[in-house]
Design a protein around this motif. Structure first.
Motif, PDB file in Angstrom:
ATOM      1  N   PHE A  77       0.826  -1.209   0.000  1.00 14.96           N
ATOM      2  CA  PHE A  77       0.000   0.000   0.000  1.00 14.96           C
ATOM      3  C   PHE A  77       0.856   1.252   0.000  1.00 14.96           C
ATOM      4  O   PHE A  77       0.497   2.254  -0.632  1.00 14.96           O
ATOM      5  CB  PHE A  77      -0.954  -0.008   1.190  1.00 14.96           C
ATOM      6  CG  PHE A  77      -2.187  -0.799   0.925  1.00 14.96           C
ATOM      7  CD1 PHE A  77      -3.136  -0.330   0.036  1.00 14.96           C
ATOM      8  CD2 PHE A  77      -2.389  -2.019   1.524  1.00 14.96           C
ATOM      9  CE1 PHE A  77      -4.265  -1.057  -0.234  1.00 14.96           C
ATOM     10  CE2 PHE A  77      -3.515  -2.751   1.256  1.00 14.96           C
ATOM     11  CZ  PHE A  77      -4.453  -2.274   0.375  1.00 14.96           C
ATOM     12  N   LEU A  78       1.993   1.201   0.694  1.00 10.42           N
ATOM     13  CA  LEU A  78       2.905   2.358   0.633  1.00 10.42           C
ATOM     14  C   LEU A  78       3.388   2.567  -0.788  1.00 10.42           C
ATOM     15  O   LEU A  78       3.444   3.695  -1.284  1.00 10.42           O
ATOM     16  CB  LEU A  78       4.108   2.129   1.554  1.00 10.42           C
ATOM     17  CG  LEU A  78       3.949   2.511   3.004  1.00 10.42           C
ATOM     18  CD1 LEU A  78       5.271   2.324   3.707  1.00 10.42           C
ATOM     19  CD2 LEU A  78       3.537   3.950   3.103  1.00 10.42           C
ATOM     20  N   LEU A  79       3.698   1.469  -1.467  1.00  7.33           N
ATOM     21  CA  LEU A  79       4.179   1.558  -2.844  1.00  7.33           C
ATOM     22  C   LEU A  79       3.105   2.142  -3.745  1.00  7.33           C
ATOM     23  O   LEU A  79       3.397   2.850  -4.709  1.00  7.33           O
ATOM     24  CB  LEU A  79       4.587   0.172  -3.324  1.00  7.33           C
ATOM     25  CG  LEU A  79       5.322   0.093  -4.655  1.00  7.33           C
ATOM     26  CD1 LEU A  79       6.613   0.826  -4.540  1.00  7.33           C
ATOM     27  CD2 LEU A  79       5.566  -1.340  -5.029  1.00  7.33           C
ATOM     28  N   ALA A  80       1.825   1.875  -3.422  1.00 10.02           N
ATOM     29  CA  ALA A  80       0.755   2.396  -4.273  1.00 10.02           C
ATOM     30  C   ALA A  80       0.490   3.863  -4.009  1.00 10.02           C
ATOM     31  O   ALA A  80       0.160   4.610  -4.928  1.00 10.02           O
ATOM     32  CB  ALA A  80      -0.521   1.581  -4.051  1.00 10.02           C
ATOM     33  N   THR A  81       0.600   4.305  -2.745  1.00  5.75           N
ATOM     34  CA  THR A  81       0.145   5.663  -2.427  1.00  5.75           C
ATOM     35  C   THR A  81       1.250   6.703  -2.430  1.00  5.75           C
ATOM     36  O   THR A  81       0.970   7.875  -2.672  1.00  5.75           O
ATOM     37  CB  THR A  81      -0.525   5.693  -1.043  1.00  5.75           C
ATOM     38  OG1 THR A  81       0.345   5.087  -0.110  1.00  5.75           O
ATOM     39  CG2 THR A  81      -1.817   4.947  -1.080  1.00  5.75           C
ATOM     40  N   ASN A  82       2.491   6.306  -2.175  1.00  9.86           N
ATOM     41  CA  ASN A  82       3.530   7.320  -1.981  1.00  9.86           C
ATOM     42  C   ASN A  82       3.885   8.067  -3.259  1.00  9.86           C
ATOM     43  O   ASN A  82       3.945   9.296  -3.239  1.00  9.86           O
ATOM     44  CB  ASN A  82       4.758   6.643  -1.365  1.00  9.86           C
ATOM     45  CG  ASN A  82       5.885   7.593  -1.170  1.00  9.86           C
ATOM     46  OD1 ASN A  82       5.657   8.714  -0.796  1.00  9.86           O
ATOM     47  ND2 ASN A  82       7.081   7.138  -1.432  1.00  9.86           N
ATOM     48  N   PRO A  83       4.081   7.400  -4.415  1.00  7.89           N
ATOM     49  CA  PRO A  83       4.334   8.164  -5.636  1.00  7.89           C
ATOM     50  C   PRO A  83       3.155   9.044  -6.011  1.00  7.89           C
ATOM     51  O   PRO A  83       3.331  10.146  -6.532  1.00  7.89           O
ATOM     52  CB  PRO A  83       4.566   7.087  -6.696  1.00  7.89           C
ATOM     53  CG  PRO A  83       4.862   5.870  -5.961  1.00  7.89           C
ATOM     54  CD  PRO A  83       4.109   5.960  -4.700  1.00  7.89           C
ATOM     55  N   LEU A  84       1.944   8.575  -5.686  1.00  6.01           N
ATOM     56  CA  LEU A  84       0.731   9.347  -5.946  1.00  6.01           C
ATOM     57  C   LEU A  84       0.772  10.686  -5.217  1.00  6.01           C
ATOM     58  O   LEU A  84       0.541  11.744  -5.810  1.00  6.01           O
ATOM     59  CB  LEU A  84      -0.438   8.524  -5.426  1.00  6.01           C
ATOM     60  CG  LEU A  84      -1.715   8.530  -6.175  1.00  6.01           C
ATOM     61  CD1 LEU A  84      -1.435   8.002  -7.556  1.00  6.01           C
ATOM     62  CD2 LEU A  84      -2.692   7.636  -5.476  1.00  6.01           C
ATOM     63  N   ALA A  85       1.101  10.628  -3.927  1.00  5.24           N
ATOM     64  CA  ALA A  85       1.111  11.836  -3.114  1.00  5.24           C
ATOM     65  C   ALA A  85       2.168  12.809  -3.610  1.00  5.24           C
ATOM     66  O   ALA A  85       1.906  14.008  -3.752  1.00  5.24           O
ATOM     67  CB  ALA A  85       1.364  11.476  -1.658  1.00  5.24           C
ATOM     68  N   SER A  86       3.371  12.303  -3.916  1.00  6.00           N
ATOM     69  CA  SER A  86       4.416  13.233  -4.331  1.00  6.00           C
ATOM     70  C   SER A  86       4.107  13.808  -5.710  1.00  6.00           C
ATOM     71  O   SER A  86       4.385  14.976  -5.974  1.00  6.00           O
ATOM     72  CB  SER A  86       5.774  12.552  -4.312  1.00  6.00           C
ATOM     73  OG  SER A  86       5.717  11.381  -5.050  1.00  6.00           O
ATOM     74  N   HIS A  87       3.488  13.003  -6.564  1.00  4.42           N
ATOM     75  CA  HIS A  87       3.064  13.514  -7.876  1.00  4.42           C
ATOM     76  C   HIS A  87       2.057  14.645  -7.696  1.00  4.42           C
ATOM     77  O   HIS A  87       2.174  15.711  -8.327  1.00  4.42           O
ATOM     78  CB  HIS A  87       2.455  12.375  -8.683  1.00  4.42           C
ATOM     79  CG  HIS A  87       1.581  12.816  -9.797  1.00  4.42           C
ATOM     80  ND1 HIS A  87       2.086  13.307 -10.972  1.00  4.42           N
ATOM     81  CD2 HIS A  87       0.240  12.861  -9.906  1.00  4.42           C
ATOM     82  CE1 HIS A  87       1.084  13.631 -11.763  1.00  4.42           C
ATOM     83  NE2 HIS A  87      -0.050  13.365 -11.143  1.00  4.42           N
ATOM     84  N   ALA A  88       1.072  14.447  -6.802  1.00  7.25           N
ATOM     85  CA  ALA A  88       0.057  15.481  -6.591  1.00  7.25           C
ATOM     86  C   ALA A  88       0.676  16.738  -6.009  1.00  7.25           C
ATOM     87  O   ALA A  88       0.322  17.856  -6.393  1.00  7.25           O
ATOM     88  CB  ALA A  88      -1.041  14.940  -5.677  1.00  7.25           C
ATOM     89  N   ILE A  89       1.644  16.568  -5.080  1.00 10.98           N
ATOM     90  CA  ILE A  89       2.271  17.743  -4.459  1.00 10.98           C
ATOM     91  C   ILE A  89       3.068  18.526  -5.497  1.00 10.98           C
ATOM     92  O   ILE A  89       2.987  19.757  -5.576  1.00 10.98           O
ATOM     93  CB  ILE A  89       3.166  17.315  -3.283  1.00 10.98           C
ATOM     94  CG1 ILE A  89       2.316  16.781  -2.141  1.00 10.98           C
ATOM     95  CG2 ILE A  89       3.981  18.488  -2.791  1.00 10.98           C
ATOM     96  CD1 ILE A  89       3.130  16.166  -1.053  1.00 10.98           C
ATOM     97  N   ALA A  90       3.817  17.800  -6.331  1.00 16.74           N
ATOM     98  CA  ALA A  90       4.643  18.473  -7.329  1.00 16.74           C
ATOM     99  C   ALA A  90       3.769  19.224  -8.328  1.00 16.74           C
ATOM    100  O   ALA A  90       4.054  20.370  -8.692  1.00 16.74           O
ATOM    101  CB  ALA A  90       5.514  17.455  -8.054  1.00 16.74           C
ATOM    102  N   ARG A  91       2.661  18.603  -8.718  1.00 10.94           N
ATOM    103  CA  ARG A  91       1.774  19.238  -9.673  1.00 10.94           C
ATOM    104  C   ARG A  91       1.123  20.481  -9.058  1.00 10.94           C
ATOM    105  O   ARG A  91       1.008  21.532  -9.708  1.00 10.94           O
ATOM    106  CB  ARG A  91       0.709  18.229 -10.089  1.00 10.94           C
ATOM    107  CG  ARG A  91      -0.029  18.605 -11.330  1.00 10.94           C
ATOM    108  CD  ARG A  91      -0.827  17.433 -11.808  1.00 10.94           C
ATOM    109  NE  ARG A  91      -1.799  17.857 -12.767  1.00 10.94           N
ATOM    110  CZ  ARG A  91      -2.960  18.363 -12.432  1.00 10.94           C
ATOM    111  NH1 ARG A  91      -3.269  18.471 -11.168  1.00 10.94           N
ATOM    112  NH2 ARG A  91      -3.812  18.732 -13.362  1.00 10.94           N
ATOM    113  N   ALA A  92       0.711  20.362  -7.794  1.00  8.89           N
ATOM    114  CA  ALA A  92       0.109  21.515  -7.126  1.00  8.89           C
ATOM    115  C   ALA A  92       1.111  22.651  -6.999  1.00  8.89           C
ATOM    116  O   ALA A  92       0.765  23.820  -7.185  1.00  8.89           O
ATOM    117  CB  ALA A  92      -0.404  21.101  -5.751  1.00  8.89           C
TER     118      ALA A  92
END
Lengths: 117, 247, 88
Positions: A77-92
């Motif tokens: 689950f960490l592998l699924a969510t962590n790139p997601l969060a950093s992608h969203a932060i970078a885009r924001a």
């Protein structure tokens, strides 16, 4: 068998500690948001995953198979969510108007502005 | 420099130090030197009185069930207050969220979050957890929907009317289960003595009313907290501004 | 659980609480409060109260933080330009 698992877990945990240390150094030393994000994502993707793998091997060494499966699930689950969060932060950050430091070509801006092909 | 603000800070520091010392005393004593008072009665009598494996759930929903009803009404009152406060504003919804990658991957993860929340609620009398915790996990799904897909998606999936109905019926279910005890001649919220089956300790169907009350509180807290967040977030974004790109 | 680890956690808890109460920037205070909640949840686990820890972790780090962030973005700060008032 058990001793081998034990040694493997120690190796994994040492690698995880190295990743965590390197990401801390990166967060302190890197110049802007995007590079710092790049470093801090490694703390979870590399460091926490390695440490969780080490924990799973240690649980396997003591024959505690349910604990091992749970730990591997947490890692998945960490592998699924962590790139997601950093992608969203970078885009924001980008849409908030923070310009990457020292970049020459900004292809993302060209893609956003038009000719989306 | 002896201003009143500094004195206030000094007082706060002294208070925190005293609290920290008190907490430290609580940590350093060994918990199993011998249990006296009400704790001994609860620990030894839980299996006999309620059939629940989780002592905390037994105290919350059996011995002190009326207090739990009060706690749940606190959340109900909060939701009513916030909904009233934000009802007069102009009603806006946003339909743009984050990028396609986040939307797609979160669609894969949301069923697991819901499964986890349901397991916390249903297993409340066996393992740590219960209605409050599981309901809060349910409510985080609303936050994810509002942030990632936009609040109009959330309103289209689960309409606010449905959430209000779920919350009110949770409260109603709690009170009805309590009234069963009153009908059978016991006190309000009587568990085993009112004829509910005790079951075998450790099984899913055990503990009399405790799983039912967990489900009622879970409905109430989950719907209530998600209504709370939704009514605060629905006026957040301006629909006239251009939607951000999908890449 | 060793007592030094607990002492480290408690000291860090005090630091985050002071940051949350004394920070000039509102956003930093909210983030510090979120970290405070997570540390409090860990301490609850150490003190053998998993029920409370579950509630603390979800409520304080998830719901309260997001509610604070929503409230932060809905309100106007003192230094803002006054013509933002027209568009809401």
């Amino acid at each position: 068998m058990s001793a081998m698992f034990f040694g493997l877990s120690t190796v994994f945990m040492a690698a995880g500690l190295f990743f965590a240390f390197a990401s801390v150094v990166g967060v302190i030393r890197f110049p802007d948001v995007y590079t710092r994000l790049h470093a801090s994502t490694k703390a979870l993707s590399g460091g926490a995953m390695m440490i969780l793998a080490g924990t799973a091997f240690r649980a396997a060494a003591t024959g505690n198979w349910p604990a091992m499966v749970k730990t591997l699930l947490i890692a998945a689950f960490l592998l699924a969510t962590n790139p997601l969060a950093s992608h969203a932060i970078a885009r924001a950050c980008y849409h908030h108007g923070i310009v990457p430091k020292g970049t020459v070509i900004d292809e993302y801006a060209e893609t956003v502005r038009g000719d989306r092909s | 420099m002896k201003s009143p603000r500094n004195l206030q800070r000094l007082g706060a520091l002294a208070l925190s130090l005293a609290l920290g010392w008190w907490l430290w005393q609580g940590v350093t004593i060994s918990p199993f030197q011998g249990i006296t008072g009400p704790a001994a009665r609860y620990i030894h009598g839980t299996a006999r009185d309620t059939g629940a494996a989780n002592v905390v759930a037994a105290i919350l929903f059996d011995y002190r069930g009326f207090d739990t009803l009060g706690e749940a009404s606190v959340i109900y009152t909060t939701v009513c207050g916030v909904a009233l406060l934000f009802a007069k504003r102009r009603y806006r919804r946003s339909s743009h969220g984050l990028s396609f990658i986040v939307k797609r991957s979160m669609a894969l993860l949301v069923p697991f979050i819901l499964l986890y929340a349901s397991s916390i609620i249903v297993m409340g009398h066996l393992s740590p957890g219960g209605g409050f915790q599981g309901g809060s996990v349910m409510a985080t799904v609303t936050i994810l929907f509002c942030v990632i897909y936009g609040s109009s998606f959330e309103a289209a999936r689960v309409s606010p009317k449905v959430k209000e109905t779920i919350e009110s019926s949770g409260a109603l279910l709690f009170v009805l289960i309590g009234l069963v005890g009153l009908v059978t001649g016991g006190a309000f919220l009587t568990n085993i003595a009112a004829g509910f089956p005790r079951g075998t300790m450790g099984q899913l169907f055990s503990g009399g009313t405790i799983p039912l009350l967990n489900i009622a509180v879970g409905m109430k807290v989950g719907a209530g907290l998600s209504t709370l967040f939704y009514s605060m977030v629905k006026i957040l974004e301006d629909p006239t501004e251009s939607s951000p790109p999908e890449v | 659980m060793s007592i030094t680890f607990f002492a480290f956690l408690a000291a860090f808890l005090i630091v985050t609480a002071l940051t949350a109460s004394e920070a000039r920037d509102m956003l930093s205070a909210v983030i510090a409060l979120s970290v405070f909640g997570i540390l409090m949840a860990i301490i609850f686990v150490i003190l053998q109260a998993p029920d409370v820890a579950l509630t603390q972790a979800i409520i304080n780090s998830g719901l309260v933080t997001s509610l604070f962030l929503v409230a932060y973005s809905q309100t106007r700060k003192r230094g803002d330009d006054p013509d933002r008032e027209n568009d809401r």
